[in-house]
Design an enzyme around this catalytic site. Structure first.
Site, PDB file in Angstrom:
ATOM      1  CG  HIS A 156      -2.360  -0.985   1.338  1.00  0.00           C
ATOM      2  ND1 HIS A 156      -2.144  -2.143   1.255  1.00  0.00           N
ATOM      3  CD2 HIS A 156      -3.421  -0.656   0.710  1.00  0.00           C
ATOM      4  CE1 HIS A 156      -3.242  -2.672   1.073  1.00  0.00           C
ATOM      5  NE2 HIS A 156      -4.032  -1.752   0.687  1.00  0.00           N
ATOM      6  CE  LYS A 160      -4.026  -0.489   4.805  1.00  0.00           C
ATOM      7  NZ  LYS A 160      -5.173   0.114   5.070  1.00  0.00           N
TER       8      LYS A 160
END
Length: 268
Positions: A156, A160
């Site tokens: 990600h 995040k």
């Protein structure tokens, strides 16, 4: 056609923008409210200003104002914010679509309790593709239960804040369940140093964070002489927005109860 009156939490964020645009473009939905934290510079501005076509809905930090006309709240924020929204929605009969990840055991219990008062869709990933992938993983695990090592790799963007991702954890839960196990009993969340030989019953996790990666997930079933990889890669958050609207349509005739995207897609 009955219009779904939907409010969006985290309205000034990337996911909030995607949700607002999807709602405004949907024939059966109306943007009825927008929420953000009190310190956001977007408070008091039009929720659709980023599109260059004002919606007439202002971004609010006060829940009573932001949810005054809402039948649904779509929430992709952070656990502490979602739990505050949850309490209000449960008390006022507002249905919730929760895409927030990173809840602890107590947070998940609070969601389950609130579902006795209102209808809630709670899923770590609203993408239709991811949820079909979950079903494929269940089938694969049942057939690769012996002689295959299972590893889950997720990537990600740099911002995040939770790891592994909620989607990766859910994938692990699906696989463990298909094998008749509890994920916490077999999960290896990280490896470092001299770890010894791999426990054949374990499910390993690896996490990557960097750049603007929206969400990549690969599950590796590694056996002798072959490897099977089942992957899902997100190229846009629009799939999460479309899945959220699909979830709202599913909840439209529900009064109470806790559901996930497997229910929406008929994959039970």
């Amino acid at each position: 056609m009955n219009q779904m009156k939907i409010a969006v939490a985290g309205a000034s964020g990337r996911m909030g923008h995607m949700l607002i645009e999807a709602i405004l473009n949907a024939a059966d939905a109306t943007l009825s409210g927008a929420l953000d934290i009190a310190t956001s510079p977007a408070i008091g501005t039009d929720a659709a200003a980023f599109l260059g076509k004002p919606s007439g809905v202002l971004i609010e930090s006060d829940l009573a104002k932001g949810l005054a006309n809402a039948d649904f709240l779509i929430d992709f924020t952070r656990p502490e914010g979602t739990l505050k929204h949850l309490e209000y929605c449960a008390a006022h009969g507002i249905k919730m679509i929760i895409g927030t990840t990173g809840f602890d055991v107590a947070g998940k219990a609070a969601i389950a309790a609130a579902a006795e008062k209102t209808a809630i869709m709670f899923a770590p990933n609203m993408s239709v593709g991811v949820n079909v992938t979950m079903k494929l993983l269940e089938m694969a695990a049942q057939n690769f239960s012996e002689g295959y090592d299972i590893e889950i790799i997720e990537a990600h963007h740099r911002n995040k804040v939770d790891a592994p991702s909620g989607t990766a954890i859910k994938m692990g839960e699906v696989i463990a369940g298909a094998l008749g196990k509890e994920l916490n009993d077999v999960a290896v969340w990280a490896r470092e140093g001299v770890t010894g030989a791999r426990d054949p019953s374990s499910i390993g996790f690896a996490t990557v964070r960097g750049g603007d990666i929206i969400g990549d997930h690969t599950v590796l079933f590694a056996g002798d002489g072959e490897r099977i990889e089942i992957s899902h890669k997100s190229s846009s958050r629009v799939s999460y927005a479309h899945g959220s609207l699909r979830a709202a349509r599913f909840l439209a005739d529900k009064k109470t109860g806790l559901y996930d995207m497997q229910d929406v897609l008929g994959l039970r």
